[in-house]
Write a protein that holds these residues in place. Structure first.
Motif, short mmCIF file in Angstrom:
data_model
loop_
_atom_site.label_atom_id
_atom_site.label_comp_id
_atom_site.label_asym_id
_atom_site.label_seq_id
_atom_site.Cartn_x
_atom_site.Cartn_y
_atom_site.Cartn_z
N ASP A 250 0.83 -1.20 0.00
CA ASP A 250 0.00 0.00 0.00
C ASP A 250 0.87 1.26 0.00
N ARG A 251 0.22 2.40 -0.07
CA ARG A 251 0.94 3.68 -0.13
C ARG A 251 1.08 4.27 1.28
N TYR A 252 2.32 4.65 1.60
CA TYR A 252 2.62 5.22 2.91
C TYR A 252 3.40 6.52 2.75
N LYS A 253 3.17 7.42 3.70
CA LYS A 253 3.96 8.65 3.77
C LYS A 253 5.05 8.47 4.82
N VAL A 254 6.28 8.59 4.37
CA VAL A 254 7.43 8.55 5.26
C VAL A 254 7.86 9.99 5.48
N ARG A 255 7.74 10.47 6.70
CA ARG A 255 7.99 11.88 7.01
C ARG A 255 9.27 12.01 7.83
N ILE A 256 10.20 12.78 7.30
CA ILE A 256 11.47 13.04 7.97
C ILE A 256 11.56 14.53 8.26
N VAL A 257 11.76 14.89 9.51
CA VAL A 257 11.98 16.28 9.91
C VAL A 257 13.45 16.41 10.26
N TYR A 258 14.11 17.44 9.71
CA TYR A 258 15.56 17.52 9.90
C TYR A 258 16.05 18.97 9.92
N ASN A 259 17.23 19.14 10.47
CA ASN A 259 18.06 20.33 10.23
C ASN A 259 19.41 19.80 9.76
N GLU A 260 20.48 19.94 10.55
CA GLU A 260 21.74 19.33 10.12
C GLU A 260 21.68 17.80 10.12
N ILE A 261 20.78 17.25 10.94
CA ILE A 261 20.61 15.80 11.03
C ILE A 261 19.12 15.48 11.06
N PRO A 262 18.73 14.27 10.68
CA PRO A 262 17.33 13.86 10.84
C PRO A 262 16.95 13.83 12.31
N GLU A 263 15.83 14.46 12.66
CA GLU A 263 15.42 14.54 14.07
C GLU A 263 14.15 13.77 14.36
N GLU A 264 13.25 13.67 13.38
CA GLU A 264 11.99 12.94 13.59
C GLU A 264 11.71 12.09 12.37
N PHE A 265 11.08 10.94 12.62
CA PHE A 265 10.78 9.99 11.54
C PHE A 265 9.44 9.34 11.84
N SER A 266 8.55 9.29 10.84
CA SER A 266 7.26 8.63 11.03
C SER A 266 6.80 8.00 9.73
N ILE A 267 5.95 6.99 9.85
CA ILE A 267 5.37 6.31 8.69
C ILE A 267 3.87 6.22 8.93
N THR A 268 3.08 6.74 7.97
CA THR A 268 1.62 6.66 8.09
C THR A 268 1.02 6.22 6.76
N LYS A 269 -0.01 5.41 6.85
CA LYS A 269 -0.73 5.00 5.64
C LYS A 269 -1.39 6.22 5.01
N TYR A 270 -1.40 6.25 3.67
CA TYR A 270 -1.86 7.46 2.98
C TYR A 270 -3.09 7.17 2.13
N SER A 271 -4.05 8.08 2.21
CA SER A 271 -5.17 8.08 1.26
C SER A 271 -5.46 9.53 0.89
N PRO A 272 -5.69 9.81 -0.40
CA PRO A 272 -5.89 11.20 -0.84
C PRO A 272 -7.11 11.84 -0.20
N LYS A 273 -7.01 13.16 0.00
CA LYS A 273 -8.16 13.92 0.47
C LYS A 273 -9.24 13.96 -0.62
N SER A 274 -10.44 14.27 -0.22
CA SER A 274 -11.52 14.50 -1.17
C SER A 274 -11.64 16.01 -1.41
N ILE A 275 -11.29 16.44 -2.61
CA ILE A 275 -11.31 17.87 -2.94
C ILE A 275 -12.03 18.06 -4.27
N ASP A 276 -13.06 18.92 -4.28
CA ASP A 276 -13.77 19.15 -5.54
C ASP A 276 -13.90 20.63 -5.88
N SER A 277 -13.28 21.52 -5.08
CA SER A 277 -13.32 22.94 -5.41
C SER A 277 -12.10 23.64 -4.83
#
Length: 199
Positions: free
Chosen positions: A55-82
């Motif tokens: 399945d599709r997952y978002k791997v999120r890395i927050v960093y400055n000089e080094i990676p500081e935070e890491f998370s993995i969450t399952k992804y599904s697109p938002k519903s947008i029609d306007s």
């Protein structure tokens, strides 16, 4: 001190845009941490246990000089029609800053729309969280003036799938629809008729 984000797509046991993400990390280091060697995403991710369901997952890395935070969450697109056009003075989001206060303030003006199109000096840029593709006769065009040159946008340009074009408030009606794209979103997954853009 600034912090930055990489939101990386993991799908079908692969990171399809890792080259473009690494290039963006490299540019960030060149600008904010000159002389320091950027961390290697491929090496970093090789030590992480990734989901194995395809399945599709978002791997999120927050960093400055080094990676500081890491998370993995399952992804599904938002519903947008306007989308709502929002004109604003110029501001800098040329790097993927963790601080999105300017974007959040603009998005709060969307009223009945699900998201916004940010317009600066009459030029179309991005939505609150994605680059844009405008479709005409089956061909996708992306504004020459994005706030952030995203990784999927870069991939599509490098492979000849889309073309840059001067897109402004005056010529939006030349197109049939607009797509939202980012690292997690592919062309056509969120596609909105031009008449659903609120002026």
């Amino acid at each position: 001190m600034f912090r930055f984000i990489e939101s990386i797509c993991f799908e079908d046991y692969d990171f399809p845009l890792l080259k473009q993400h690494q290039e963006r990390v490299n540019r960030t280091f060149e600008n904010f941490y000159p002389g320091q060697k950027p961390f290697d995403l491929n090496n970093l991710l090789s030590f992480k246990e990734m989901p194995q369901d395809g399945d599709r997952y978002k791997v999120r890395i927050v960093y400055n000089e080094i990676p500081e935070e890491f998370s993995i969450t399952k992804y599904s697109p938002k519903s947008i029609d306007s989308l709502k056009l929002i004109e604003t003075p110029s501001f800098d989001y040329s790097f993927k800053f963790e601080n999105r206060e300017n974007l959040s303030q603009l998005n709060s003006l969307k009223e009945s729309a699900q998201d916004i199109i940010i317009v600066i000096d009459g030029k179309v840029t991005d939505s609150s969280y994605s680059n844009l593709l405008f479709k005409k006769k089956g061909v996708y065009y992306t504004p020459e003036t994005p706030l952030l040159a995203g990784t999927r946008r870069q991939y599509l340009l490098e492979n000849g799938h889309i073309t840059e074009k001067d897109i402004n408030v005056g010529n939006i009606d030349e197109f049939e629809s607009v797509c939202l794209i980012n690292a997690m979103l592919k062309p056509g997954e969120i596609e909105i008729p031009i008449e659903n853009i609120i002026r």
